[in-house]
Write a protein that holds these residues in place. Structure first.
Motif, PDB file in Angstrom:
ATOM      1  N   VAL A  56       0.727  -1.175   0.043  1.00 26.88           N
ATOM      2  CA  VAL A  56       0.001  -0.087  -0.051  1.00 26.88           C
ATOM      3  C   VAL A  56       0.905   1.204   0.053  1.00 26.88           C
ATOM      4  CG1 VAL A  56      -1.860  -1.221   1.288  1.00 26.88           C
ATOM      5  CG2 VAL A  56      -0.284   0.305   2.519  1.00 26.88           C
ATOM      6  N   ALA A  57       2.083   1.195   0.151  1.00 27.48           N
ATOM      7  CA  ALA A  57       3.144   2.246   0.235  1.00 27.48           C
ATOM      8  C   ALA A  57       2.937   3.366  -0.889  1.00 27.48           C
ATOM      9  CB  ALA A  57       4.550   1.869   0.405  1.00 27.48           C
ATOM     10  N   ALA A  58       2.787   2.992  -2.245  1.00 24.91           N
ATOM     11  CA  ALA A  58       2.888   3.825  -3.101  1.00 24.91           C
ATOM     12  C   ALA A  58       1.497   3.899  -4.072  1.00 24.91           C
ATOM     13  CB  ALA A  58       3.921   3.385  -4.095  1.00 24.91           C
ATOM     14  N   ALA A  59       0.506   3.261  -3.132  1.00 19.39           N
ATOM     15  CA  ALA A  59      -0.774   3.029  -3.865  1.00 19.39           C
ATOM     16  C   ALA A  59      -1.576   4.550  -3.670  1.00 19.39           C
ATOM     17  CB  ALA A  59      -1.642   2.033  -3.336  1.00 19.39           C
ATOM     18  N   LYS A  60      -2.342   4.872  -4.947  1.00 22.68           N
ATOM     19  CA  LYS A  60      -3.281   5.927  -4.546  1.00 22.68           C
ATOM     20  C   LYS A  60      -4.897   5.415  -4.244  1.00 22.68           C
ATOM     21  CE  LYS A  60      -4.912  10.035  -7.256  1.00 22.68           C
ATOM     22  NZ  LYS A  60      -4.670  10.881  -8.227  1.00 22.68           N
ATOM     23  N   VAL A  61      -4.908   4.180  -4.783  1.00 16.57           N
ATOM     24  CA  VAL A  61      -6.439   3.540  -4.350  1.00 16.57           C
ATOM     25  C   VAL A  61      -5.931   2.253  -3.758  1.00 16.57           C
ATOM     26  CG1 VAL A  61      -8.264   2.625  -5.150  1.00 16.57           C
ATOM     27  CG2 VAL A  61      -7.413   4.797  -6.054  1.00 16.57           C
ATOM     28  N   VAL A  62      -6.578   1.893  -2.416  1.00 16.91           N
ATOM     29  CA  VAL A  62      -6.297   0.748  -2.094  1.00 16.91           C
ATOM     30  C   VAL A  62      -7.702  -0.071  -1.875  1.00 16.91           C
ATOM     31  CG1 VAL A  62      -5.910  -0.564   0.212  1.00 16.91           C
ATOM     32  CG2 VAL A  62      -4.634   1.461  -0.431  1.00 16.91           C
ATOM     33  N   ILE A  63      -7.709  -1.288  -2.759  1.00 14.05           N
ATOM     34  CA  ILE A  63      -9.002  -1.898  -2.984  1.00 14.05           C
ATOM     35  C   ILE A  63      -9.003  -3.132  -2.037  1.00 14.05           C
ATOM     36  CG2 ILE A  63     -10.437  -3.076  -4.584  1.00 14.05           C
ATOM     37  CD1 ILE A  63      -9.252  -1.333  -6.753  1.00 14.05           C
ATOM     38  N   LEU A  64     -10.082  -3.336  -1.230  1.00 14.13           N
ATOM     39  CA  LEU A  64     -10.335  -4.422  -0.388  1.00 14.13           C
ATOM     40  C   LEU A  64     -11.231  -5.351  -1.376  1.00 14.13           C
ATOM     41  CD1 LEU A  64     -10.916  -3.084   3.085  1.00 14.13           C
ATOM     42  CD2 LEU A  64      -8.574  -3.624   2.046  1.00 14.13           C
ATOM     43  N   ALA A  65     -10.620  -6.512  -1.815  1.00 16.39           N
ATOM     44  CA  ALA A  65     -11.405  -7.719  -2.330  1.00 16.39           C
ATOM     45  C   ALA A  65     -11.505  -8.703  -1.269  1.00 16.39           C
ATOM     46  CB  ALA A  65     -10.879  -7.893  -3.616  1.00 16.39           C
ATOM     47  N   THR A  66     -12.324  -8.408  -0.354  1.00 15.52           N
ATOM     48  CA  THR A  66     -12.319  -9.617   0.684  1.00 15.52           C
ATOM     49  C   THR A  66     -13.772  -9.748   1.307  1.00 15.52           C
ATOM     50  OG1 THR A  66     -11.861  -9.768   3.393  1.00 15.52           O
ATOM     51  CG2 THR A  66     -12.096  -7.686   2.230  1.00 15.52           C
ATOM     52  N   PRO A  67     -14.453 -11.087   1.643  1.00 10.60           N
ATOM     53  CA  PRO A  67     -15.625 -10.883   2.065  1.00 10.60           C
ATOM     54  C   PRO A  67     -15.808 -10.179   2.929  1.00 10.60           C
ATOM     55  CG  PRO A  67     -14.714 -12.973   2.008  1.00 10.60           C
ATOM     56  CD  PRO A  67     -13.369 -12.136   1.660  1.00 10.60           C
ATOM     57  N   ALA A  68     -17.151  -9.724   3.171  1.00 13.15           N
ATOM     58  CA  ALA A  68     -17.326  -8.241   4.004  1.00 13.15           C
ATOM     59  C   ALA A  68     -17.175  -8.735   5.598  1.00 13.15           C
ATOM     60  CB  ALA A  68     -18.754  -8.290   4.102  1.00 13.15           C
ATOM     61  N   PRO A  69     -17.480 -10.019   6.215  1.00 11.20           N
ATOM     62  CA  PRO A  69     -17.174 -10.188   7.552  1.00 11.20           C
ATOM     63  C   PRO A  69     -15.745 -10.089   8.018  1.00 11.20           C
ATOM     64  CG  PRO A  69     -18.710 -11.857   6.758  1.00 11.20           C
ATOM     65  CD  PRO A  69     -18.279 -10.973   5.502  1.00 11.20           C
ATOM     66  N   SER A  70     -14.818 -10.195   6.801  1.00  6.89           N
ATOM     67  CA  SER A  70     -13.313  -9.973   7.073  1.00  6.89           C
ATOM     68  C   SER A  70     -12.737  -8.699   7.117  1.00  6.89           C
ATOM     69  CB  SER A  70     -12.578 -10.706   6.033  1.00  6.89           C
ATOM     70  OG  SER A  70     -13.172 -12.114   5.509  1.00  6.89           O
ATOM     71  N   ILE A  71     -13.597  -7.704   6.828  1.00  8.14           N
ATOM     72  CA  ILE A  71     -13.100  -6.312   6.872  1.00  8.14           C
ATOM     73  C   ILE A  71     -12.648  -5.849   8.257  1.00  8.14           C
ATOM     74  CG2 ILE A  71     -14.106  -3.906   6.390  1.00  8.14           C
ATOM     75  CD1 ILE A  71     -15.141  -4.822   3.709  1.00  8.14           C
ATOM     76  N   PRO A  72     -13.284  -5.936   9.211  1.00  8.47           N
ATOM     77  CA  PRO A  72     -12.867  -5.662  10.403  1.00  8.47           C
ATOM     78  C   PRO A  72     -11.588  -5.949  10.805  1.00  8.47           C
ATOM     79  CG  PRO A  72     -15.166  -6.078  10.697  1.00  8.47           C
ATOM     80  CD  PRO A  72     -14.834  -6.414   9.432  1.00  8.47           C
ATOM     81  N   GLY A  73     -11.321  -7.134  10.542  1.00  6.99           N
ATOM     82  CA  GLY A  73      -9.826  -7.703  10.500  1.00  6.99           C
ATOM     83  C   GLY A  73      -8.895  -7.115   9.988  1.00  6.99           C
ATOM     84  N   VAL A  74      -9.177  -7.166   8.559  1.00 10.70           N
ATOM     85  CA  VAL A  74      -8.216  -6.531   7.419  1.00 10.70           C
ATOM     86  C   VAL A  74      -7.887  -5.185   7.865  1.00 10.70           C
ATOM     87  CG1 VAL A  74      -8.020  -6.153   5.234  1.00 10.70           C
ATOM     88  CG2 VAL A  74      -8.882  -8.332   5.751  1.00 10.70           C
ATOM     89  N   MET A  75      -8.907  -4.343   8.284  1.00 12.24           N
ATOM     90  CA  MET A  75      -8.808  -2.886   8.647  1.00 12.24           C
ATOM     91  C   MET A  75      -7.882  -2.795   9.908  1.00 12.24           C
ATOM     92  SD  MET A  75      -9.833  -1.325   6.211  1.00 12.24           S
ATOM     93  CE  MET A  75      -9.120   0.314   7.204  1.00 12.24           C
ATOM     94  N   ALA A  76      -8.031  -3.798  10.778  1.00 16.73           N
ATOM     95  CA  ALA A  76      -6.934  -3.647  11.855  1.00 16.73           C
ATOM     96  C   ALA A  76      -5.579  -3.761  11.377  1.00 16.73           C
ATOM     97  CB  ALA A  76      -7.627  -4.700  13.030  1.00 16.73           C
ATOM     98  N   LEU A  77      -5.408  -4.615  10.535  1.00 18.64           N
ATOM     99  CA  LEU A  77      -3.949  -4.590  10.024  1.00 18.64           C
ATOM    100  C   LEU A  77      -3.470  -3.601   9.278  1.00 18.64           C
ATOM    101  CD1 LEU A  77      -1.474  -6.676   9.740  1.00 18.64           C
ATOM    102  CD2 LEU A  77      -2.655  -7.776   7.912  1.00 18.64           C
ATOM    103  N   LEU A  78      -4.415  -3.360   8.430  1.00 18.60           N
ATOM    104  CA  LEU A  78      -4.222  -2.455   7.353  1.00 18.60           C
ATOM    105  C   LEU A  78      -3.979  -0.904   7.524  1.00 18.60           C
ATOM    106  CD1 LEU A  78      -3.698  -1.871   4.126  1.00 18.60           C
ATOM    107  CD2 LEU A  78      -6.326  -1.619   3.993  1.00 18.60           C
ATOM    108  N   GLY A  79      -5.000  -0.585   8.597  1.00 19.39           N
ATOM    109  CA  GLY A  79      -5.214   0.962   9.054  1.00 19.39           C
ATOM    110  C   GLY A  79      -4.020   1.593   9.342  1.00 19.39           C
ATOM    111  N   PRO A  80      -2.998   1.000  10.152  1.00 16.38           N
ATOM    112  CA  PRO A  80      -1.662   1.783  10.439  1.00 16.38           C
ATOM    113  C   PRO A  80      -0.831   2.221   9.133  1.00 16.38           C
ATOM    114  CG  PRO A  80      -1.937   0.061  12.053  1.00 16.38           C
ATOM    115  CD  PRO A  80      -2.961  -0.101  10.956  1.00 16.38           C
TER     116      PRO A  80
END
Length: 227
Positions: free
Chosen positions: A22-46
């Motif tokens: 994600v370092a150089a990305a202008k757009v970050v796209i989450l292609a993940t099942p909806a229930p997985s998003i909180p866990g993915v965001m916990a890792l991705l957010g920082p």
């Protein structure tokens, strides 16, 4: 960025790989099942920067967008491609749902991204999207599941099966056999499903109270508008 085996047979995201991706990305796209998003965001957010645009491709919008906004202060634009993995044809529809955190330019950039690969886009709100999809996808799935679960309970049904039953059976086969986990997931994460289900239950009660002909006429009128 794909998930990889964690050594125990499960799947895991490596923080270093996420940071690099994600370092150089202008757009970050989450292609993940909806229930997985909180866990993915916990890792991705920082690793996200305020100048980036965060988006997703979930089949529901209210909860995924809420979860993304809670973990990311920058612009969020939800999307829903209405073709799943079947993306080989032109003019496939994609819903674009900018959150309040997104400007018009953010929404336009995401629209352009999909238009560039041959998709047709349209704007909507998360609430409107989920209400419509609860009716067009989740309700159809739930009704089919209940209908054929009831058929399973009937004894000696085979001699009474009609061509219309067989047409319905074949139309619902794939979603009840191959795609059932996906439809269960998107239905369970759609806050508007209970509202739409309640509306159907009210109409079914009317059908049992002598209003079936009126409902059939209203349905016929709807078909007439589609010609």
């Amino acid at each position: 960025l794909d998930r990889r085996p964690d050594g125990k047979g499960g799947l895991a995201l490596c923080p270093k790989e996420v940071e690099k991706a994600v370092a150089a990305a202008k757009v970050v796209i989450l292609a993940t099942p909806a229930p997985s998003i909180p866990g993915v965001m916990a890792l991705l957010g920082p690793f996200l920067r305020p100048g980036q645009i965060l988006t997703d491709v979930c089949s529901v919008k209210m909860l995924p967008m809420r979860w993304m906004e809670e973990a990311f202060p920058g612009p969020v634009v939800g999307t829903h491609p209405f073709f799943g993995p079947d993306n080989g044809r032109e003019n496939q529809r994609v819903a674009i749902s900018p959150a309040p955190s997104a400007s018009e330019s953010h929404g336009a950039l995401i629209e352009k991204l999909f238009q560039t690969i041959g998709c047709e886009t349209f704007r909507t709100t998360a609430e409107e999207h989920d209400k419509a999809c609860a009716a067009s996808q989740s309700l159809h799935f739930a009704l089919s599941a209940a209908y054929f679960a009831l058929a399973k309970q009937q004894k000696n049904l085979e001699p009474y099966i009609t061509p219309s039953f067989i047409r319905y059976q074949e139309a619902a086969r794939k979603e009840l056999t191959v795609n059932a986990p996906m439809f269960c997931e998107l239905t369970e994460t759609n806050p508007k499903f209970e509202e739409v289900l309640s509306e159907l239950q009210h109409l079914l009660k009317e059908a049992g109270n002598g209003s079936l002909r009126r409902l059939a006429q209203e349905a016929g009128d709807w078909y007439a508008t589609k010609n």
